[in-house]
Write a protein that holds these residues in place. Structure first.
Motif, short mmCIF file in Angstrom:
data_model
loop_
_atom_site.label_atom_id
_atom_site.label_comp_id
_atom_site.label_asym_id
_atom_site.label_seq_id
_atom_site.Cartn_x
_atom_site.Cartn_y
_atom_site.Cartn_z
N ASN A 155 -5.29 60.04 36.62
CA ASN A 155 -4.11 59.80 35.79
C ASN A 155 -4.34 60.28 34.36
O ASN A 155 -3.43 60.80 33.71
CB ASN A 155 -3.75 58.32 35.77
N GLY A 158 -3.53 63.77 33.94
CA GLY A 158 -2.08 63.96 33.88
C GLY A 158 -1.55 63.68 32.48
O GLY A 158 -0.76 64.45 31.93
N ILE A 240 4.73 59.04 33.83
CA ILE A 240 3.88 58.86 35.01
C ILE A 240 4.65 57.99 35.99
O ILE A 240 4.84 56.79 35.78
CB ILE A 240 2.49 58.27 34.65
N HIS A 276 3.88 63.48 35.85
CA HIS A 276 2.73 63.20 36.72
C HIS A 276 3.12 62.07 37.68
O HIS A 276 3.88 61.18 37.31
CB HIS A 276 1.54 62.77 35.86
N SER A 323 2.19 67.18 38.60
CA SER A 323 0.82 66.89 39.05
C SER A 323 0.80 65.53 39.72
O SER A 323 1.75 64.75 39.62
CB SER A 323 -0.16 66.92 37.87
#
Ligand SMILES: *Cc1c(COP(=O)(O)O)cnc(C)c1O
Length: 533
Positions: A155, A158, A240, A276, A323
């Motif tokens: 993460n 990202g 995210i 992400h 991603s």
């Protein structure tokens, strides 16, 4: 130098003695078999009292059995989570195909930093990344990525990519006075706060948007958040999205998030945030992509089929991600650490290259082979690629698909059985996935009615506190009374992610990662709830 003694040392510790090694491996495997006959968690109690006071080191050179003896009590005192009664969290038993891969890896001990150190192991990483990318992104031309220390670090990659996209050169100049923000949902994993802190953005600039009842980020509130941040000239570096939350398996609508961020950024003339997807847990739903629902070759239950259909639909969202984080050590049944960070388009990785001046040097072929040019880590373990390729090719796509479908079926069965008890309420009924979070209230209470009033904002604070205290007290009561040889080990979360009116909902929790956990274990959970209360 006493050459005789040195030679003895070399012979013992740097020469492969197959007989001695096999004997010790065999002994270790025997303890695995012994563990399988015991209830979980009953192996050996810890002794932290003197762990720091007495860290002994032998003085004289010994042999391989000394190495074995030094770790054995700790090895024996560690639960391998192979028992079907383990359902506490997003951890599964590692499969034995992964063990083969992992042992092979340890025998060669490659360092994936650069391929001159590890030759075909770096090639294996390329294969493993591409295999996972094809599974997840489905139609993708130029995926790329690396294995990292874990989902947290995947993460972090990202997040870092997002910062470099909206603030080019931040790697060199730092974030300075620029105001940056990141966005997640309230059901997102805490690792996102970790990365916001570690990347210098600051945890206070990571904004958590509430979710709906299905634990998916609320798109209306995400739109408001983007407007508010852009109105203050704050650059949104990344969103995210969560694909399979750790507690309740919420899945954000990636396709809709993509549309929204493009639209909002364009309207404000801002750079589009990096999208992400934290699929640390949920990525393996992708194994279901090609399950034929009409023919139903696994003979799944009638009410499992809509779950599979929903999974297939959710998975299409990955195509819109920039991603993704994949934890193979979670629902890939692999060994730690096996986490991958993968970009959908290889060109994005240029943002992470060490120096802009050196860019011409990093033509495609080189950076493909030398991850050290952009990785956070220098030395890098190869357990991930070995675990992934051994597992995927041992189990096969169909084998993996069976494991995932079975996990969905078991979680659904528990939800269904709990739904038959008036005093219980499943809190993530609208999610698919492997986890179940629920309330158990005293018999006689109507849990669904209480939950409806909670959502309608009609519960007085004292009432809310009383009910949540009951949920906790009954959990503790079961814990105290359970038979470790028969009763599944559940866990408790203080906040399952959905927060109606801002209230954090505690819940009992079970996660079905272990393929050995069957309907009988679930019936026994129901029995323990019914008997106890
Ligand atoms: C476990 C988890 C992480 C963190 O992964 P690690 O491999 O434990 O570092 C991130 N996101 C989600 C959704 C997770 O479940």
């Amino acid at each position: 130098m006493d050459r005789t003694k040195l030679d003895e040392l070399i012979r013992t510790f740097f020469t492969c003695d197959r007989r001695k090694l096999s004997q010790i491996f065999d002994e270790l495997l025997s303890t695995m078999e012994a563990e399988e006959s015991l209830p979980p968690g009953s192996l050996m109690s810890q002794n932290y009292e003197t762990a720091q006071a007495n860290p002994e080191i032998h003085t004289l050179p010994g042999n391989l059995k000394d190495a074995r003896d030094a770790i054995f009590p700790f090895f024996w005192g560690t639960d391998g989570w192979n028992s079907k009664l383990h359902v506490e969290n997003v951890r599964g038993p590692a499969n034995y195909a992964s063990l083969i891969g992992t042992i092979a890896c340890l025998l060669k001990n490659p360092n994936l930093c650069v391929d001159t150190y590890s030759q075909r192991s770096n090639e294996l990483e390329v294969k493993a990344i591409t295999a996972l990318a094809n599974l997840v992104f489905y139609h993708t031309d130029s995926p790329w990525g690396v294995f990292t220390m874990g989902g947290t670090v995947s993460n972090l990659y990202g997040g870092k990519l997002g910062i470099e996209k909206v603030l080019p050169g931040a790697m060199q100049t730092g974030v300075r006075e620029h105001r940056l923000a990141g966005i997640v949902s309230e059901a997102a994993h805490y690792s996102n706060a970790t990365l916001a802190g570690w990347l210098g953005m600051g945890t206070e600039n990571l904004h958590a948007v509430p979710t709906d009842r299905a634990l998916a980020i609320r798109l209306d509130l995400l739109a408001e958040k983007l407007d508010a941040l852009y109105a203050e000239q704050i650059r949104v570096a990344f969103i995210i999205a969560t694909f399979g939350g750790t507690d309740a398996f919420g899945i954000d609508d990636i396709t809709a998030i993509r549309q929204l961020i493009e639209e909002k950024a364009r309207a404000r003339n801002m750079p589009v945030p990096h999208l992400h997807v934290d699929a640390a847990v949920g990525w393996s739903l992708c194994f279901l992509d090609e399950y034929n629902l009409q023919e139903n070759p696994f003979q799944l239950e009638e009410d499992t089929l809509p779950l599979v259909a929903a999974a297939q639909k959710h998975c299409q969202g990955f195509r819109h991600a920039d991603s993704v984080t994949i934890d193979f050590h979670k629902m890939g049944w692999g060994h730690y650490p096996a986490s991958a960070f993968i970009v959908n388009r290889r060109a994005d990785l240029k943002h992470l290259f060490r120096s802009v001046h050196d860019m011409p040097y990093f033509c495609e072929a080189e950076y493909r082979r030398d991850p050290a040019l952009f990785t956070l880590e220098c030395s890098r373990a190869a357990i991930g690629p070995y675990s992934v390729m051994a597992s995927l090719n041992g189990l096969g796509l169909i084998g993996c698909r069976m494991l995932v479908a079975n996990a969905l079926e078991m979680a659904h069965l528990l939800k269904k059985r709990l739904g038959q008890l008036d005093y219980c309420k499943v809190l993530n009924a609208e999610t698919i996935g492997t986890s179940v979070v629920w309330w158990v209230l005293p018999k006689g209470r109507n849990a669904a009615a209480i939950f409806d009033r909670l959502e309608a904002g009609q519960l007085e604070p004292e009432e809310f506190q009383r009910y949540t205290a009951e949920v906790r007290r009954l959990f503790d009561k079961r814990q105290a009374a359970l038979d470790p040889a028969q009763d599944a080990r559940l866990s408790f979360t203080n906040n399952m992610g959905y927060r109606p009116h801002g209230l954090e909902l505690p819940a009992w929790k079970a996660v079905f990662f272990n393929p050995k956990t069957d309907a009988a274990v679930i019936e026994r959970v129901i029995y323990s709830i019914e008997e106890m209360i």
